[in-house]
Design a protein around this motif. Structure first.
Motif, short mmCIF file in Angstrom:
data_model
loop_
_atom_site.label_atom_id
_atom_site.label_comp_id
_atom_site.label_asym_id
_atom_site.label_seq_id
_atom_site.Cartn_x
_atom_site.Cartn_y
_atom_site.Cartn_z
N LEU A 147 33.21 27.55 39.11
CA LEU A 147 33.35 26.29 39.83
C LEU A 147 34.79 25.82 39.72
CD1 LEU A 147 32.03 23.85 41.32
CD2 LEU A 147 31.68 22.83 39.05
N ALA A 148 35.42 25.58 40.86
CA ALA A 148 36.79 25.07 40.90
C ALA A 148 36.75 23.57 41.16
CB ALA A 148 37.59 25.77 41.99
N ILE A 149 37.34 22.80 40.25
CA ILE A 149 37.34 21.34 40.37
C ILE A 149 38.76 20.81 40.12
CG2 ILE A 149 34.93 21.10 39.66
CD1 ILE A 149 35.90 20.43 36.85
N LEU B 98 41.11 26.88 47.37
CA LEU B 98 41.59 26.30 46.12
C LEU B 98 42.63 25.20 46.37
CD1 LEU B 98 41.86 29.48 43.86
CD2 LEU B 98 40.10 27.71 43.84
N ALA B 99 43.46 25.41 47.39
CA ALA B 99 44.45 24.38 47.73
C ALA B 99 43.75 23.10 48.17
CB ALA B 99 45.38 24.89 48.82
N LEU B 100 42.63 23.24 48.90
CA LEU B 100 41.88 22.07 49.34
C LEU B 100 41.16 21.40 48.16
CD1 LEU B 100 40.38 23.46 52.68
CD2 LEU B 100 42.24 21.80 52.41
N VAL B 101 40.68 22.18 47.22
CA VAL B 101 40.07 21.61 46.01
C VAL B 101 41.11 20.78 45.27
CG1 VAL B 101 39.08 22.12 43.75
CG2 VAL B 101 38.34 23.42 45.76
N ALA C 27 34.55 23.91 44.91
CA ALA C 27 34.25 25.20 45.51
C ALA C 27 33.75 26.17 44.44
CB ALA C 27 35.48 25.77 46.20
N LEU C 28 33.08 27.22 44.89
CA LEU C 28 32.65 28.31 44.03
C LEU C 28 33.45 29.56 44.41
CD1 LEU C 28 28.77 27.83 44.05
CD2 LEU C 28 30.33 27.37 42.15
N ILE C 29 34.04 30.21 43.42
CA ILE C 29 34.84 31.40 43.68
C ILE C 29 34.41 32.52 42.73
CG2 ILE C 29 36.81 30.01 44.42
CD1 ILE C 29 38.15 30.71 41.71
N PRO C 30 34.63 33.79 43.11
CA PRO C 30 34.31 34.89 42.21
C PRO C 30 35.28 34.93 41.04
CG PRO C 30 35.42 35.73 44.15
CD PRO C 30 35.17 34.27 44.41
N LYS C 31 34.85 35.53 39.95
CA LYS C 31 35.69 35.60 38.75
C LYS C 31 37.04 36.23 39.04
CE LYS C 31 35.81 37.47 34.05
NZ LYS C 31 35.09 38.27 33.03
N SER C 32 37.07 37.26 39.90
CA SER C 32 38.33 37.95 40.18
C SER C 32 39.38 37.02 40.75
CB SER C 32 38.09 39.11 41.14
OG SER C 32 37.45 38.67 42.33
N HIS D 164 46.38 31.27 39.93
CA HIS D 164 46.62 30.09 39.10
C HIS D 164 47.16 28.93 39.95
CE1 HIS D 164 45.78 32.34 35.49
NE2 HIS D 164 46.64 33.28 35.86
N PHE D 165 46.31 27.94 40.14
CA PHE D 165 46.71 26.72 40.84
C PHE D 165 46.83 25.60 39.82
CE2 PHE D 165 45.78 28.99 44.60
CZ PHE D 165 46.21 28.24 45.70
N GLU D 166 48.00 25.01 39.72
CA GLU D 166 48.16 23.87 38.83
C GLU D 166 47.28 22.73 39.31
OE1 GLU D 166 52.19 22.71 38.32
OE2 GLU D 166 52.86 24.67 37.60
N GLY D 167 46.72 22.00 38.37
CA GLY D 167 45.88 20.87 38.72
C GLY D 167 44.43 21.22 38.96
N LEU D 168 44.05 22.48 38.69
CA LEU D 168 42.66 22.91 38.88
C LEU D 168 42.05 23.34 37.56
CD1 LEU D 168 42.54 25.11 42.11
CD2 LEU D 168 41.96 22.70 41.85
N LEU D 169 40.76 23.15 37.43
CA LEU D 169 39.99 23.68 36.32
C LEU D 169 38.94 24.63 36.87
CD1 LEU D 169 39.35 20.59 33.98
CD2 LEU D 169 40.89 22.51 33.58
N LEU D 170 38.70 25.72 36.16
CA LEU D 170 37.70 26.70 36.57
C LEU D 170 36.68 26.85 35.46
CD1 LEU D 170 40.14 29.41 38.01
CD2 LEU D 170 38.84 27.72 39.30
N ARG D 171 35.41 26.63 35.81
CA ARG D 171 34.34 26.69 34.82
C ARG D 171 33.26 27.65 35.30
NH1 ARG D 171 34.02 20.17 33.38
NH2 ARG D 171 35.98 20.13 32.16
N LYS D 172 32.86 28.57 34.39
CA LYS D 172 31.84 29.54 34.75
C LYS D 172 30.51 28.86 35.03
CE LYS D 172 30.33 32.56 31.69
NZ LYS D 172 30.30 33.79 30.84
N VAL D 173 29.87 29.29 36.12
CA VAL D 173 28.61 28.66 36.55
C VAL D 173 27.43 29.48 36.04
CG1 VAL D 173 27.27 27.91 38.55
CG2 VAL D 173 29.77 27.78 38.61
N LEU D 174 26.43 28.78 35.53
CA LEU D 174 25.20 29.44 35.09
C LEU D 174 24.33 29.72 36.30
CD1 LEU D 174 24.42 27.18 31.98
CD2 LEU D 174 25.60 29.39 32.03
N THR D 175 24.11 30.99 36.58
CA THR D 175 23.31 31.38 37.74
C THR D 175 22.30 32.45 37.33
OG1 THR D 175 24.91 33.10 38.36
CG2 THR D 175 25.19 30.92 39.37
#
Length: 300
Positions: A168-170, A231-234, A241-246, A251-262
């Motif tokens: 999850l990109a926030i 990611l730029a829009l996030v 948004a949801l993105i694949p691990k790859s 690296h976008f400054e100002g973003l956090l990426l957290r693994k989603v439980l699925t």
């Protein structure tokens, strides 16, 4: 016209200036060596060597002929070595297609390993969506495509390369509004950037299925084709948004990426396709000696 074996004999004698040593070097006896030299001189029409019982010297014609003879011999040996390397997949050319997300991490690693194994293979890399790659494989433009799973194609061989998690990109400034270990349920009725059903059909269909199974209805604010645009829009605060691990390597400054439980834990599948009748040795090297290592890692 003279033969390569005759040139090989002449060059050995010219370098050793001694028939016995040249014969030993070539693993042959002296009489057939002398016969090969005489046949070469007959073919050319000039004397190349002056022989006495004690010495061997190059004639003026022999001195002029020697550099070209040695060069022709080297070229013949290099041509034979090139053919052997091609047959082993160590030389030649290989055209690889890939989707954008493969290019973030997996493709560079595959290329690095292939170049270590077969540095003389010439690579052509083409970024294409899965549908365009399948067309290029059918037409022979591509040797192999790094693709998303697709409907079975009769003349194509397709195999699963691996799978990966969703993240999850926030926006960083909204970190406190989102769980540390998010699940899909946290996206219910939240502003969400969705993949385009046309240019990014695989991810669109994958997330639609995940949301349906989890009974989650995000508030879709935009449909986007490219992950870096998403990611730029996030980052701008439009939605998450949801993105694949790859893609986490972007690296976008100002973003956090957290693994989603699925369920499953790694819902994003990666595959590769190639024509069954493609016998390119360089492709065999990639299939047999490079990709299996990545498959073992990605299947963990």
């Amino acid at each position: 016209m003279f033969e390569i074996s005759q040139l090989r004999c002449f060059v050995a004698v010219a370098e050793e200036l001694h028939f016995s040593r040249a014969a030993e070097r070539l693993n042959m006896t002296q009489p057939p060596l002398s016969r090969q030299i005489r046949l070469l001189e007959h073919q050319i029409g000039v004397q190349l060597l002056e022989r006495t019982s004690r010495t061997v010297r190059l004639t003026a014609a022999g001195k002029a002929f020697f550099p070209d003879a040695a060069r022709i011999l080297r070229m013949a040996e290099e041509a034979a070595a090139t053919a052997r390397r091609n047959a082993k997949g160590e030389k030649g050319s290989l055209s690889i297609g890939f989707t954008a997300s493969f290019g973030y991490k997996l493709l560079p690693e595959i290329v690095r390993h292939l170049r270590e194994l077969a540095p003389d293979v010439s690579l052509t890399l083409k970024e294409l969506v899965t549908g365009a790659q399948l067309e290029a494989l059918h037409s022979g433009v591509l040797d192999i495509g790094l693709v998303r799973p697709h409907n079975h194609e009769g003349e194509l061989e397709t195999a699963l390369l691996g799978s990966e998690e969703l993240y999850l990109a926030i926006p960083r400034q909204e970190a406190d509004h989102w769980p540390e270990q998010p699940g899909l349920d946290c996206l219910h009725e939240k502003p969400f950037l969705m993949y385009s059903p046309y240019e990014a059909r695989y991810f669109h269909d994958l997330l639609s299925g995940c949301f349906l199974q989890a009974e989650v209805l995000p508030q879709i604010v935009e449909y986007v084709a490219q992950i870096h645009t998403m990611l730029a829009l996030v980052k701008s605060g439009i939605g998450v948004a949801l993105i694949p691990k790859s893609a986490c390597s972007l690296h976008f400054e100002g973003l956090l990426l957290r693994k989603v439980l699925t369920h499953p834990a790694k819902p994003v599948q990666m595959a590769y396709s190639y024509r069954k009748d493609n016998h390119n040795p360089a492709l065999e090297t990639l299939l047999q000696e490079v990709l299996p290592g990545f498959m073992a890692e990605l299947m963990d």
